[in-house]
Design a protein around this motif. Structure first.
Motif, PDB file in Angstrom:
ATOM      1  N   LEU A 128     -17.146  11.904   4.102  1.00 47.27           N
ATOM      2  CA  LEU A 128     -16.956  12.775   5.185  1.00 47.27           C
ATOM      3  C   LEU A 128     -18.282  13.848   5.125  1.00 47.27           C
ATOM      4  O   LEU A 128     -18.599  13.969   3.914  1.00 47.27           O
ATOM      5  N   GLU A 129     -18.512  14.445   6.185  1.00 46.65           N
ATOM      6  CA  GLU A 129     -19.609  15.420   6.024  1.00 46.65           C
ATOM      7  C   GLU A 129     -19.036  16.847   5.808  1.00 46.65           C
ATOM      8  O   GLU A 129     -19.514  17.511   5.062  1.00 46.65           O
ATOM      9  N   GLU A 130     -17.672  17.099   6.420  1.00 46.03           N
ATOM     10  CA  GLU A 130     -17.119  18.410   6.528  1.00 46.03           C
ATOM     11  C   GLU A 130     -15.772  18.221   6.160  1.00 46.03           C
ATOM     12  O   GLU A 130     -15.045  16.975   6.259  1.00 46.03           O
ATOM     13  N   ARG A 188     -14.960  17.647  14.602  1.00 43.68           N
ATOM     14  CA  ARG A 188     -16.100  17.034  15.398  1.00 43.68           C
ATOM     15  C   ARG A 188     -17.278  17.053  14.737  1.00 43.68           C
ATOM     16  O   ARG A 188     -17.639  17.976  14.112  1.00 43.68           O
ATOM     17  N   ASN A 189     -18.050  16.048  14.747  1.00 45.04           N
ATOM     18  CA  ASN A 189     -19.236  15.736  14.047  1.00 45.04           C
ATOM     19  C   ASN A 189     -19.218  15.997  12.606  1.00 45.04           C
ATOM     20  O   ASN A 189     -20.318  16.494  11.937  1.00 45.04           O
ATOM     21  N   GLY A 190     -18.231  15.897  11.884  1.00 43.21           N
ATOM     22  CA  GLY A 190     -17.990  16.141  10.547  1.00 43.21           C
ATOM     23  C   GLY A 190     -17.295  14.967   9.784  1.00 43.21           C
ATOM     24  O   GLY A 190     -16.885  15.218   8.704  1.00 43.21           O
ATOM     25  N   VAL A 191     -17.499  13.894  10.279  1.00 45.40           N
ATOM     26  CA  VAL A 191     -16.712  12.663   9.467  1.00 45.40           C
ATOM     27  C   VAL A 191     -17.902  11.772   8.781  1.00 45.40           C
ATOM     28  O   VAL A 191     -18.181  12.060   7.865  1.00 45.40           O
ATOM     29  N   LEU A 204     -24.418  -6.453   7.682  1.00 41.77           N
ATOM     30  CA  LEU A 204     -24.629  -4.873   7.668  1.00 41.77           C
ATOM     31  C   LEU A 204     -23.404  -4.328   8.014  1.00 41.77           C
ATOM     32  O   LEU A 204     -22.326  -4.674   8.575  1.00 41.77           O
ATOM     33  N   VAL A 205     -23.077  -2.911   7.336  1.00 48.08           N
ATOM     34  CA  VAL A 205     -22.199  -2.082   7.617  1.00 48.08           C
ATOM     35  C   VAL A 205     -22.775  -0.793   8.111  1.00 48.08           C
ATOM     36  O   VAL A 205     -23.486  -0.176   7.568  1.00 48.08           O
ATOM     37  N   TRP A 206     -22.036  -0.342   9.149  1.00 47.84           N
ATOM     38  CA  TRP A 206     -22.587   1.047   9.746  1.00 47.84           C
ATOM     39  C   TRP A 206     -21.098   1.885  10.266  1.00 47.84           C
ATOM     40  O   TRP A 206     -20.018   1.450  10.215  1.00 47.84           O
ATOM     41  N   SER A 207     -21.506   3.294  10.243  1.00 44.78           N
ATOM     42  CA  SER A 207     -20.329   4.079  10.341  1.00 44.78           C
ATOM     43  C   SER A 207     -20.519   4.691  11.763  1.00 44.78           C
ATOM     44  O   SER A 207     -21.862   5.116  11.970  1.00 44.78           O
ATOM     45  N   SER A 208     -19.486   5.275  12.380  1.00 44.13           N
ATOM     46  CA  SER A 208     -19.603   6.072  13.502  1.00 44.13           C
ATOM     47  C   SER A 208     -18.889   7.182  13.378  1.00 44.13           C
ATOM     48  O   SER A 208     -17.595   7.057  12.757  1.00 44.13           O
ATOM     49  N   GLU A 209     -19.171   8.422  13.612  1.00 42.74           N
ATOM     50  CA  GLU A 209     -18.313   9.556  13.591  1.00 42.74           C
ATOM     51  C   GLU A 209     -17.337   9.859  14.633  1.00 42.74           C
ATOM     52  O   GLU A 209     -16.404  10.759  14.668  1.00 42.74           O
ATOM     53  N   GLY A 210     -17.415   9.104  15.752  1.00 48.20           N
ATOM     54  CA  GLY A 210     -16.287   9.165  16.742  1.00 48.20           C
ATOM     55  C   GLY A 210     -16.528  10.334  17.590  1.00 48.20           C
ATOM     56  O   GLY A 210     -17.758  10.855  17.491  1.00 48.20           O
ATOM     57  N   GLU A 211     -15.438  10.977  18.057  1.00 48.06           N
ATOM     58  CA  GLU A 211     -15.937  12.162  19.214  1.00 48.06           C
ATOM     59  C   GLU A 211     -14.574  12.900  19.312  1.00 48.06           C
ATOM     60  O   GLU A 211     -13.290  12.239  19.251  1.00 48.06           O
ATOM     61  N   ALA A 221      -5.180   9.692   8.078  1.00 49.33           N
ATOM     62  CA  ALA A 221      -5.576  11.090   7.973  1.00 49.33           C
ATOM     63  C   ALA A 221      -6.871  11.189   8.594  1.00 49.33           C
ATOM     64  O   ALA A 221      -7.270  12.490   8.906  1.00 49.33           O
ATOM     65  N   PHE A 222      -7.485  10.290   8.879  1.00 48.90           N
ATOM     66  CA  PHE A 222      -8.918  10.298   9.614  1.00 48.90           C
ATOM     67  C   PHE A 222      -9.194  10.105  11.081  1.00 48.90           C
ATOM     68  O   PHE A 222      -9.967   9.786  11.616  1.00 48.90           O
TER      69      PHE A 222
END
Length: 383
Positions: free
Chosen positions: A213-215, A193-196, A141-148, A181-182
């Motif tokens: 990316l979300e934003e 924040r919360n837009g990755v 499985l591959v999953w992503s985290s947006e970090g903080e 860049a990320f």
């Protein structure tokens, strides 16, 4: 991204429902992809207990055809229980969507085999899970985290977003290289924040992974707004053999669908998930939410990156010239269903239906709020 809970309107408490409507609910079709016909809807009860956890926060979904089961990542930041994903069975035919049955819960594990801590224990190590896909070729499985990213007078917490490869039992295997860049920064640079990393998917041959990316990054311009078409996000293409990023593409977001009430309250539009159809074609979900508006505005687009500029060497899309963004065409607008639509954050192909048509499954993140719903929608893809 989670909606800001205290702005939400109260709606009826979630309960299991089914919708067997089979009328066509399509908007424009795109490039002969097909038309979406609603088969049905299910809603799982709010905070339904399962294996010592409460269910909710379902932010990504993928289908494993060999096991005939779905993987669903939970965006609980190890607050209610350690970060985790669920497996489930969905029971539907071309005529009806009958039920959802959760079958297992698996914790996401760090390199040392321990579960991820919550923010009260160690905020620097707390993940923000958002997307999950099953790689049938590798059996992982591959999953992503947006970090903080928290920057205020009291504290600074910077945790980079990430994309991680894990075994089916949750053990860490490897990670994808993060382009500079990320990386999170204390200044107004890099991701918001919360837009990755909100969406990801593999090409059918599993050669490439795309991550969205979300934003917009700060350098790439402003966030989406009402009547504003200047918001641009990035889609990253990774080589699965090397786990290195090999290209980036610019994607122009739709405006925020509705003004917030009051006008200065929270509002957002961004990509909540992608599904990769080929090396050049994706599905994207744009999710718009405005405080004081009951439903989210969910639009599904067919995206083509064939003629888009590789922007990996461009630091600021806001000031760049001559950049060709991806092209997109509207495939489906959930508003045509004429019902309450929550925070849809996941999409996957399901099994092929008995008539030979593909099924398409969407899931909504209820943010663990009694004012929202953990919704599942199943569609038939009609050629």
């Amino acid at each position: 991204m989670k909606k800001i809970r205290f702005f939400l309107l109260t709606i009826a408490t979630a309960a299991i429902t089914s919708c067997a409507s089979t009328h066509k609910v399509t908007t424009a079709t795109a490039n002969n992809f097909g038309q979406l016909r609603l088969i049905g809807q299910q809603i799982i009860p709010h905070n339904m207990p399962f294996k010592g956890t409460v269910t909710g926060g379902l932010s990504g979904i993928d289908y494993d055809a060999s096991r005939q089961q779905y993987y669903m990542i939970c965006d609980d930041r190890s607050e209610l229980a350690p970060a985790r994903f669920y497996t489930a069975k969905l029971y539907f035919t071309a005529q009806s969507f009958d039920s959802v049955r959760f079958t297992n819960m698996t914790s996401l594990l760090q390199k040392d085999g321990s579960t991820y801590p919550g923010a009260k224990v160690n905020p620097a190590l707390t993940p923000d899970p958002e997307a999950l896909r099953y790689n049938a070729k590798k059996g992982c499985l591959v999953w992503s985290s947006e970090g903080e990213r928290i920057v205020n007078a009291r504290d600074t917490i910077l945790t980079n977003p990430g994309v991680y490869e894990i075994s089916p039992d949750g053990h860490y295997l490897d990670s994808f290289a993060l382009p500079p860049a990320f990386r999170m920064q204390a200044t107004d640079n890099g991701p918001r924040r919360n837009g990755v990393f909100e969406g990801l998917g593999f090409t059918p041959d599993y050669r490439y992974t795309f991550v969205s990316l979300e934003e917009p990054r700060y350098e790439d311009g402003p966030r989406a707004d009402v009547g504003d078409t200047t918001a641009i996000i990035r889609i990253i293409k990774f080589d699965n053999n090397t786990r290195q990023a090999i290209a980036q593409y610019a994607y122009r977001l739709e405006p925020v669908a509705h003004p917030a009430i009051p006008a200065n309250a929270f509002k957002v539009n961004g990509i909540s998930d992608i599904m990769v159809l080929s090396e050049h074609q994706l599905l994207s979900i744009e999710r718009s939410f405005s405080s004081g508006v009951k439903s989210c505005t969910i639009k599904v687009f067919l995206v083509n990156i064939d003629q888009a500029t590789d922007v990996s060497q461009i630091n600021s899309l806001k000031t760049a010239t001559g950049v060709k963004t991806v092209t997109k065409s509207l495939l489906f607008d959930f508003a045509t269903l004429g019902k309450y639509i929550d925070n849809i954050e996941g999409v996957t192909f399901g099994p092929v239906l008995p008539n030979g048509h593909k099924s398409l499954v969407f899931v909504a993140d209820n943010n663990f709020s009694a004012a929202e719903e953990s919704q599942f929608f199943v569609f038939e893809l009609v050629p």
